[in-house]
Design a protein around this motif. Structure first.
Motif, PDB file in Angstrom:
ATOM      1  N   GLU A   1       5.285 -15.115  -1.985  1.00 53.98           N
ATOM      2  CA  GLU A   1       5.324 -13.840  -2.676  1.00 53.98           C
ATOM      3  C   GLU A   1       3.902 -13.414  -3.024  1.00 53.98           C
ATOM      4  OE1 GLU A   1       8.221 -13.356  -5.880  1.00 53.98           O
ATOM      5  OE2 GLU A   1       6.781 -12.021  -6.858  1.00 53.98           O
ATOM      6  N   VAL A   2       3.544 -12.219  -2.580  1.00 51.16           N
ATOM      7  CA  VAL A   2       2.182 -11.719  -2.796  1.00 51.16           C
ATOM      8  C   VAL A   2       1.982 -11.432  -4.275  1.00 51.16           C
ATOM      9  CG1 VAL A   2       0.574  -9.839  -2.281  1.00 51.16           C
ATOM     10  CG2 VAL A   2       2.110 -10.711  -0.496  1.00 51.16           C
ATOM     11  N   ASN A   3       0.895 -11.945  -4.870  1.00 47.05           N
ATOM     12  CA  ASN A   3       0.656 -11.562  -6.259  1.00 47.05           C
ATOM     13  C   ASN A   3      -0.609 -10.742  -6.471  1.00 47.05           C
ATOM     14  OD1 ASN A   3      -0.936 -13.880  -5.946  1.00 47.05           O
ATOM     15  ND2 ASN A   3       0.707 -15.148  -6.811  1.00 47.05           N
TER      16      ASN A   3
ATOM     17  N   ASP B   1       0.297  -2.597  11.117  1.00 46.48           N
ATOM     18  CA  ASP B   1       1.419  -1.718  10.768  1.00 46.48           C
ATOM     19  C   ASP B   1       1.927  -2.073   9.374  1.00 46.48           C
ATOM     20  OD1 ASP B   1       1.667  -0.311  13.234  1.00 46.48           O
ATOM     21  OD2 ASP B   1       2.628  -2.098  14.125  1.00 46.48           O
ATOM     22  N   GLY B   2       2.582  -1.104   8.746  1.00 44.87           N
ATOM     23  CA  GLY B   2       3.211  -1.351   7.459  1.00 44.87           C
ATOM     24  C   GLY B   2       2.199  -1.514   6.353  1.00 44.87           C
ATOM     25  N   CYS B   3       2.678  -1.937   5.182  1.00 42.12           N
ATOM     26  CA  CYS B   3       1.705  -2.235   4.143  1.00 42.12           C
ATOM     27  C   CYS B   3       2.071  -3.495   3.393  1.00 42.12           C
ATOM     28  CB  CYS B   3       1.452  -1.091   3.175  1.00 42.12           C
ATOM     29  SG  CYS B   3       2.810  -0.037   2.843  1.00 42.12           S
ATOM     30  N   ILE B   4       1.069  -3.939   2.668  1.00 41.95           N
ATOM     31  CA  ILE B   4       1.228  -5.173   1.911  1.00 41.95           C
ATOM     32  C   ILE B   4       0.872  -4.866   0.473  1.00 41.95           C
ATOM     33  CG2 ILE B   4      -1.121  -5.935   2.593  1.00 41.95           C
ATOM     34  CD1 ILE B   4       0.011  -8.793   2.579  1.00 41.95           C
ATOM     35  N   LYS B   5       1.754  -5.273  -0.462  1.00 38.18           N
ATOM     36  CA  LYS B   5       1.477  -5.000  -1.871  1.00 38.18           C
ATOM     37  C   LYS B   5       2.031  -6.128  -2.746  1.00 38.18           C
ATOM     38  CE  LYS B   5       5.034  -1.566  -1.268  1.00 38.18           C
ATOM     39  NZ  LYS B   5       5.217  -0.110  -1.244  1.00 38.18           N
ATOM     40  N   PRO B   6       1.541  -6.214  -3.955  1.00 32.78           N
ATOM     41  CA  PRO B   6       1.996  -7.287  -4.852  1.00 32.78           C
ATOM     42  C   PRO B   6       3.507  -7.225  -5.052  1.00 32.78           C
ATOM     43  CG  PRO B   6       0.068  -6.197  -5.782  1.00 32.78           C
ATOM     44  CD  PRO B   6       0.486  -5.390  -4.587  1.00 32.78           C
ATOM     45  N   GLY B   7       4.132  -8.385  -5.147  1.00 28.45           N
ATOM     46  CA  GLY B   7       5.566  -8.461  -5.402  1.00 28.45           C
ATOM     47  C   GLY B   7       6.381  -8.618  -4.129  1.00 28.45           C
ATOM     48  N   MET B   8       5.803  -8.237  -2.977  1.00 28.23           N
ATOM     49  CA  MET B   8       6.601  -8.340  -1.749  1.00 28.23           C
ATOM     50  C   MET B   8       6.559  -9.748  -1.181  1.00 28.23           C
ATOM     51  SD  MET B   8       4.403  -6.369   1.228  1.00 28.23           S
ATOM     52  CE  MET B   8       5.455  -6.750   2.617  1.00 28.23           C
ATOM     53  N   LYS B   9       7.602 -10.050  -0.413  1.00 27.12           N
ATOM     54  CA  LYS B   9       7.667 -11.358   0.236  1.00 27.12           C
ATOM     55  C   LYS B   9       7.048 -11.218   1.628  1.00 27.12           C
ATOM     56  CE  LYS B   9      10.914 -13.969  -2.284  1.00 27.12           C
ATOM     57  NZ  LYS B   9      10.914 -13.157  -3.477  1.00 27.12           N
TER      58      LYS B   9
ATOM     59  N   GLY C   1      -8.631  -6.056   4.088  1.00 24.57           N
ATOM     60  CA  GLY C   1      -8.707  -6.521   2.702  1.00 24.57           C
ATOM     61  C   GLY C   1      -8.210  -7.954   2.595  1.00 24.57           C
ATOM     62  N   PHE C   2      -7.797  -8.303   1.395  1.00 28.23           N
ATOM     63  CA  PHE C   2      -7.330  -9.668   1.198  1.00 28.23           C
ATOM     64  C   PHE C   2      -6.051  -9.661   0.386  1.00 28.23           C
ATOM     65  CE2 PHE C   2      -9.636  -8.736  -2.661  1.00 28.23           C
ATOM     66  CZ  PHE C   2      -8.876  -9.337  -3.647  1.00 28.23           C
ATOM     67  N   PHE C   3      -5.321 -10.770   0.438  1.00 27.39           N
ATOM     68  CA  PHE C   3      -4.230 -10.955  -0.521  1.00 27.39           C
ATOM     69  C   PHE C   3      -4.165 -12.410  -0.938  1.00 27.39           C
ATOM     70  CE2 PHE C   3      -2.025 -11.900   3.457  1.00 27.39           C
ATOM     71  CZ  PHE C   3      -1.220 -12.985   3.128  1.00 27.39           C
ATOM     72  N   ALA C   4      -3.567 -12.630  -2.113  1.00 27.10           N
ATOM     73  CA  ALA C   4      -3.323 -13.987  -2.590  1.00 27.10           C
ATOM     74  C   ALA C   4      -1.841 -14.107  -2.849  1.00 27.10           C
ATOM     75  CB  ALA C   4      -4.114 -14.251  -3.869  1.00 27.10           C
ATOM     76  N   ALA C   5      -1.275 -15.280  -2.561  1.00 28.35           N
ATOM     77  CA  ALA C   5       0.169 -15.443  -2.724  1.00 28.35           C
ATOM     78  C   ALA C   5       0.503 -16.869  -3.166  1.00 28.35           C
ATOM     79  CB  ALA C   5       0.873 -15.080  -1.418  1.00 28.35           C
ATOM     80  N   SER C   6      -0.341 -17.408  -4.057  1.00 26.16           N
ATOM     81  CA  SER C   6      -0.150 -18.783  -4.542  1.00 26.16           C
ATOM     82  C   SER C   6       0.065 -19.761  -3.391  1.00 26.16           C
ATOM     83  CB  SER C   6       1.041 -18.876  -5.504  1.00 26.16           C
ATOM     84  OG  SER C   6       0.866 -17.988  -6.551  1.00 26.16           O
ATOM     85  N   ILE C   7      -0.723 -19.614  -2.355  1.00 31.91           N
ATOM     86  CA  ILE C   7      -0.624 -20.526  -1.214  1.00 31.91           C
ATOM     87  C   ILE C   7      -1.491 -21.745  -1.522  1.00 31.91           C
ATOM     88  CG2 ILE C   7      -0.981 -20.802   1.263  1.00 31.91           C
ATOM     89  CD1 ILE C   7      -0.812 -17.678   1.412  1.00 31.91           C
TER      90      ILE C   7
ATOM     91  N   ARG D   1     -15.840  -5.201  -1.908  1.00 27.76           N
ATOM     92  CA  ARG D   1     -16.811  -4.134  -2.151  1.00 27.76           C
ATOM     93  C   ARG D   1     -18.147  -4.633  -2.684  1.00 27.76           C
ATOM     94  NH1 ARG D   1     -16.109   0.641  -4.088  1.00 27.76           N
ATOM     95  NH2 ARG D   1     -14.904   1.683  -2.502  1.00 27.76           N
ATOM     96  N   PRO D   2     -18.813  -5.584  -2.230  1.00 26.36           N
ATOM     97  CA  PRO D   2     -18.328  -6.656  -1.376  1.00 26.36           C
ATOM     98  C   PRO D   2     -17.634  -7.738  -2.194  1.00 26.36           C
ATOM     99  CG  PRO D   2     -20.663  -6.910  -1.767  1.00 26.36           C
ATOM    100  CD  PRO D   2     -20.226  -5.679  -2.506  1.00 26.36           C
ATOM    101  N   TYR D   3     -17.667  -7.608  -3.532  1.00 25.17           N
ATOM    102  CA  TYR D   3     -16.915  -8.539  -4.367  1.00 25.17           C
ATOM    103  C   TYR D   3     -15.442  -8.165  -4.253  1.00 25.17           C
ATOM    104  CZ  TYR D   3     -21.699  -8.569  -5.834  1.00 25.17           C
ATOM    105  OH  TYR D   3     -23.059  -8.607  -5.796  1.00 25.17           O
ATOM    106  N   LEU D   4     -14.569  -9.111  -4.534  1.00 22.06           N
ATOM    107  CA  LEU D   4     -13.147  -8.840  -4.370  1.00 22.06           C
ATOM    108  C   LEU D   4     -12.675  -7.919  -5.485  1.00 22.06           C
ATOM    109  CD1 LEU D   4     -11.814 -12.386  -3.376  1.00 22.06           C
ATOM    110  CD2 LEU D   4     -13.023 -10.686  -2.011  1.00 22.06           C
ATOM    111  N   VAL D   5     -12.088  -6.795  -5.097  1.00 20.12           N
ATOM    112  CA  VAL D   5     -11.613  -5.821  -6.076  1.00 20.12           C
ATOM    113  C   VAL D   5     -10.144  -5.533  -5.773  1.00 20.12           C
ATOM    114  CG1 VAL D   5     -11.879  -3.466  -6.940  1.00 20.12           C
ATOM    115  CG2 VAL D   5     -13.895  -4.766  -6.249  1.00 20.12           C
ATOM    116  N   GLY D   6      -9.288  -5.638  -6.788  1.00 20.81           N
ATOM    117  CA  GLY D   6      -7.852  -5.442  -6.584  1.00 20.81           C
ATOM    118  C   GLY D   6      -7.508  -3.981  -6.278  1.00 20.81           C
TER     119      GLY D   6
END
Lengths: 379, 598
Positions: free
Chosen positions: B235-237, B216-224, B258-264, B243-248
């Motif tokens: 914070e998602v950056n 549910d919902g969505c995930i995008k850069p800038g959100m907590k 998909g994937f996300f990165a958040a300086s974890i 595809r199959p390489y990671l494409v923003g």
């Protein structure tokens, strides 16, 4: 500063089947002359080192140095004496093969100041000698020692080998007894190692070489190590046995990390912490010196860790072993602190023992010297 | 994109039934990769996977497909491993899908592991599309295979797609079937974010890259966002797709993968199976997540160089990040020093982890023989779990020992039924069932001790059926067995890392074999080394490694010290991978000797 001088003569009448030393059978009679000339030029070129030191040991090895004529040997030794001071009681060794020692030639050597003769006997069994490609007979070897004694040589050493083709435990036992009967001061005993590039290696590969099996070879090794000490020869180094006072002072320099200068093709030097060596190709050696160039082709200054390891594995070859105090004095490092783990491991395995501030190989350690030595090398 | 046009699916197939080739064709057909970018088997990214021709880690890729109805669909393919060890990975992949392609070789028919994976998919309520692959083979018999699927699994195969991934037959039909038959994901675009973490990896620049399936919902850069297990907020950056390489991309919406990165920075903050939610508008209930996995096979991992201990721990932590099935805890061995007792799903999993540690982290390791977990009932009433043979209490303290049993399913051509039965009998198996799948193929069911499976059952099964048998197994519980500890003494001293727990009837035989094997592995040393196999105080086998041949440089010719030193350096080099156990140097492979005995 005391210095040992080694001079290499890379010629033989015939090359033995096991030999991988820099030497060859050379028919060209003029090559000896050219080589002596080159040697004299190298000695002159090393005038700096030579004049800074007093020489307390000279060792002319080969090959077969006694293949040279009396005149050639005289030219060489006189040239050396011209450029350096050889101490009065210096040890002066020449290597010889039984077939090249006439009383005339030995008289010349005595006159030149040579006081020690090292004779390559290898075995007193004609069948064994023939199979190894030696050119002389057992009788000639005994005769050579007799002649040497009559010419006034007080210090005589012979080489023996075990593990040779055609050799049995019985024949080696006979060799040991024959050697002891000569009443000489020094005996070296080497196990045969088939080296790459030798005729033996090719014969082994084509299954035309039958060597004593491992157990027999091992028995021969044990025989030598027990027999000579019983006869009053101390095993003062892994492969060397001597009556008290008859140890080879020149070879001890290698093991005691003392300086030496090597002259001639394939000769190695150790001077002021640097190791350097000459080209092993004597034709190139002659050519370089004709052009008044140094024949050195390799130089290395071992770093501190390597130098300490070298010091350790050389000192440990000798019965006296390594003296903690001497080590500390040379390197400023405490030996037991630097090598504590190795010492503990090898002592637990029964290869090393410690006594009165020195550490030395046990009988087991001597048998497996390479394993102990390798452990001292830096990772 | 509207969720109506999204399809999430995976491919279930036995090894060699053509899954990787099919995936490649799908990528090619949809233009996800141009022919120039195509490498064979794009999805098997790990070097190790390529070499072994297997899939270990679940990979994902997004395909955009313009269907015959004129609309463009976003198809997310989530790859699944085919080996029994990786059932857990399969269930992770399946939980992120609404459908699956069941790929079966038209010549060979279904295999034991395929069945297991289909049942997993059915558990997740997935729509399954049967695909009969390799129909171009002369020996293909699609009708027989269809019948088998109907009989054994009970799937309707009237719509099964006949395909040849190799020649490209049926690729479009497969894509159409995905669009038509697999339901689109349901999700609420405006609801607070709920996304399931199904994988992750560590990137040294971006930190942890988290693989998610958004519900549910969505995930995008800038959100907590908030990790529900640790309650940590990041914070998602960056967000993107495979595809199959990671494409923003700008955002991931409901049903998307998909994937996300958040300086974890800390790998522990991203747990596979955890739910990601909106940091400012968190949901209360996390998604169901995954069944907790229980490692079944244990072994000790020790660095050859004890100074590598910390590196080994770091490497294990990194691997554990996307492999929750791997567990480890520090242990100490008298013989091997400091190391870790590690738990794995099975032998292949263990092998793969060990190889990845050696290759990717450049560690020299000693692995001890694998074992299962034993339940030891002591005479004083205490019950302990033993995952290391050297921790087994003394025989006097033991009332009895239970060991894990599995239900093993073997599918094999009927010619080999005899050999499978013989082998299973020898491995202490209890016969349970035998069923004909068709006129020539038989499904056998046995109850077997898991320890026999990890010992050599699978290898022997393969060799005694010329590779035709397939095996699947599941844990069914514990049973009492007559087990003893077999100890090995080197030079008179017991070596804890060599102890194994064996059935008492086999102890004599294995002890003799192990001692013999070790004699061949342990090199001759400065002194004679007795090798003894013992049960308690009783020595049952003895071998001797003779003292080695004399080894000493005879002559220091003419002062050439450098050459001598080089010879010694070479000698030292050859000795590096040995472990010093007491006074004895033991090569790495000695600790695995028990596995390689027949």
């Amino acid at each position: 500063m005391k210095l040992g001088v080694y001079i290499h003569i890379p010629f033989c009448r015939r090359k033995c089947l096991y030999c991988d030393f820099p030497s060859s059978a050379e028919d060209d009679p003029f090559i000896y002359e050219s080589y002596i000339t080159a040697l004299c030029r190298e000695i002159a070129g090393r005038g700096g080192i030579l004049s800074d030191c007093t020489v307390d040991s000279v060792y002319i090895g080969g090959g077969t140095p006694t293949i040279l004529s009396g005149e050639q040997l005289t030219t060489l030794v006189n040239c050396l004496k011209h450029y350096c001071h050889i101490e009065r009681d210096a040890e002066f060794t020449v290597e010889a093969n039984p077939d090249t020692v006439s009383s005339d030639k030995l008289a010349v050597l005595r006159f030149l100041g040579v006081n020690r003769l090292s004779i390559g006997v290898q075995s007193f069994d004609d069948g064994v000698l023939k199979a190894a490609g030696r050119v002389h007979s057992a009788a000639a070897a005994v005769e050579a020692v007799t002649v040497a004694k009559s010419c006034g040589f007080d210090h005589i050493s012979i080489d023996l080998m075990y593990g040779l083709p055609m050799q049995s435990q019985d024949s080696f036992q006979a060799d040991l007894i024959a050697a002891a009967k000569l009443s000489i001061g020094h005996i070296s005993v080497y196990g045969l190692k088939v080296e790459a590039g030798t005729p033996f290696a090719a014969m082994l590969a084509s299954e035309n070489l039958v060597l004593p099996v491992e157990d027999e070879e091992d028995a021969m090794y044990q025989m030598a190590t027990t027999f000579f000490p019983e006869q009053g020869y101390r095993r003062y180094e892994i492969s060397n046995y001597a009556c008290p006072g008859c140890e080879c002072r020149h070879n001890l320099k290698y093991w005691r990390y003392q300086p030496y200068l090597g002259l001639g093709a394939a000769a190695h030097s150790f001077w002021q912490g640097e190791r350097f060596s000459n080209t092993s190709d004597y034709r190139e050696y002659i050519r370089l010196l004709e052009q008044r160039k140094l024949p050195v082709v390799q130089r290395e200054v071992p770093d501190a860790m390597t130098a300490m390891a070298e010091y350790a594995f050389l000192a440990l070859r000798t019965a006296e072993g390594l003296d903690y105090g001497a080590f500390k004095e040379r390197f400023g490092v405490d030996f037991t602190a630097r090598y504590g783990a190795v010492i503990a491991e090898m002592t637990a395995k029964g290869a090393l023992a410690t006594e009165n501030g020195r550490i030395y190989l046990t009988a087991t350690g001597m048998k497996y010297g390479n394993l102990v030595f390798a452990a001292f090398l830096p990772d | 994109m509207n969720t109506v046009n999204i399809r999430n699916f995976s491919i279930i197939a036995h090894i060699d039934h053509g899954k990787s080739t099919l995936a490649d064709r799908l990528l090619e057909y949809t233009g996800t990769l141009t022919a120039r970018e195509m490498e064979d088997q794009v999805l098997d990214q790990m070097e190790l996977e390529r070499e072994r021709g297997i899939t270990i880690k679940a990979q994902s890729v997004q395909l955009n497909y313009k269907a015959r109805d004129g609309q463009t669909y976003m198809l997310n393919l989530i790859d699944t491993p085919g080996h029994v060890d990786f059932t857990y990975e399969v269930s992770r992949s399946l939980a992120a899908c609404e459908g699956a392609l069941l790929v079966v070789d038209a010549a060979q028919g279904i295999e034991a592991q395929t069945m297991a994976n289909v049942y997993l998919a059915l558990e997740h309520d997935l729509e399954i599309i049967p695909v009969i692959n390799k129909i171009d083979l002369p020996s293909a018999d699609p009708e027989r295979v269809k019948q088998e699927i109907e009989d054994v699994i009970g799937l309707d195969t009237s719509d099964a797609v006949l395909a040849s991934a190799k020649t490209g037959i049926g690729i479009e039909e497969i894509l159409e079937a995905i669009v038509r038959k697999i339901p689109s994901p349901k999700g609420d675009n405006d609801a607070p974010l709920r996304a399931l973490i199904f994988d992750s990896h560590f990137d040294s620049y971006k930190g942890v890259i988290v693989y998610v399936r958004v519900v549910d919902g969505c995930i995008k850069p800038g959100m907590k966002i908030k990790m529900m297990a640790t309650e940590k907020i990041f914070e998602v950056n960056e967000v993107g797709v495979f595809r199959p390489y990671l494409v923003g991309v700008d955002e991931l919406g409901p049903g998307q993968v998909g994937f996300f990165a958040a300086s974890i920075k800390n790998v522990k903050d991203s747990r596979v199976g955890d739910t990601v939610t909106d940091g400012e508008r968190p949901v209360r209930e996390p998604l169901p997540g995954y069944r907790k996995v229980t490692p079944m096979v244990f072994c000790g991992l020790y660095p050859v160089e004890s100074s590598d201990y910390d590196n080994l721990r770091d490497a294990l932590e990194k691997l554990q990040l996307n492999d929750a099935a791997l567990i480890f805890e520090p242990e100490t061995s008298v013989a091997l020093g400091f190391g870790f007792r590690c738990g794995f799903l099975g032998l292949l999993h263990m092998d793969v982890i060990q190889e990845r540690l050696e290759r990717e982290y450049n560690l020299a390791l000693i692995t001890t023989a694998p074992n299962v977990i034993y339940m030891v009932y002591k005479t004083d009433g205490e019950v302990c779990r033993i995952d290391n043979p050297s921790n087994l209490p003394t025989p006097q303290e033991i009332d009895h020992i239970d060991e894990p049993y599995v239900k093993a399913t073997v599918i094999v051509p009927n010619d080999y039924v005899g050999s499978v039965m013989e082998l299973s009998q020898e491995k202490r198996g209890e016969f349970k069932d035998m069923k004909y799948l068709d006129t020539s193929r038989v499904m056998l069911t046995y109850h077997l001790p898991l320890s026999e499976i990890i010992y050599d059952y699978f290898d022997r099964l393969k060799s005694s059926t010329r590779g035709y048998a397939s095996l699947d197994y599941e844990l069914i519980g514990y049973q009492a067995s007559n087990l003893v500890k077999l100890d090995i003494l080197l030079n008179g001293t017991p070596v804890d890392a060599l102890s194994v727990i064996v059935h008492s009837e086999r102890a004599q035989y294995r002890g003799r074999l192990l001692a013999e094997k070790l004699r061949g592995i342990i090199p001759r040393q400065m002194f004679e080394i007795p090798i003894q196999a013992a049960i308690g105080n009783k020595v049952i086998a003895r071998e001797t490694v003779r003292a080695m041949r004399k080894d000493v440089l005879a002559k220091c010719y003419g002062g050439d010290i450098t050459r001598k030193r080089k010879l010694l350096e070479k000698q030292k080099e050859g000795k590096k991978r040995m472990k010093q156990v007491g006074n004895v140097e033991v090569p790495q492979e000695a600790f695995m000797a028990i596995l390689k005995m027949d």
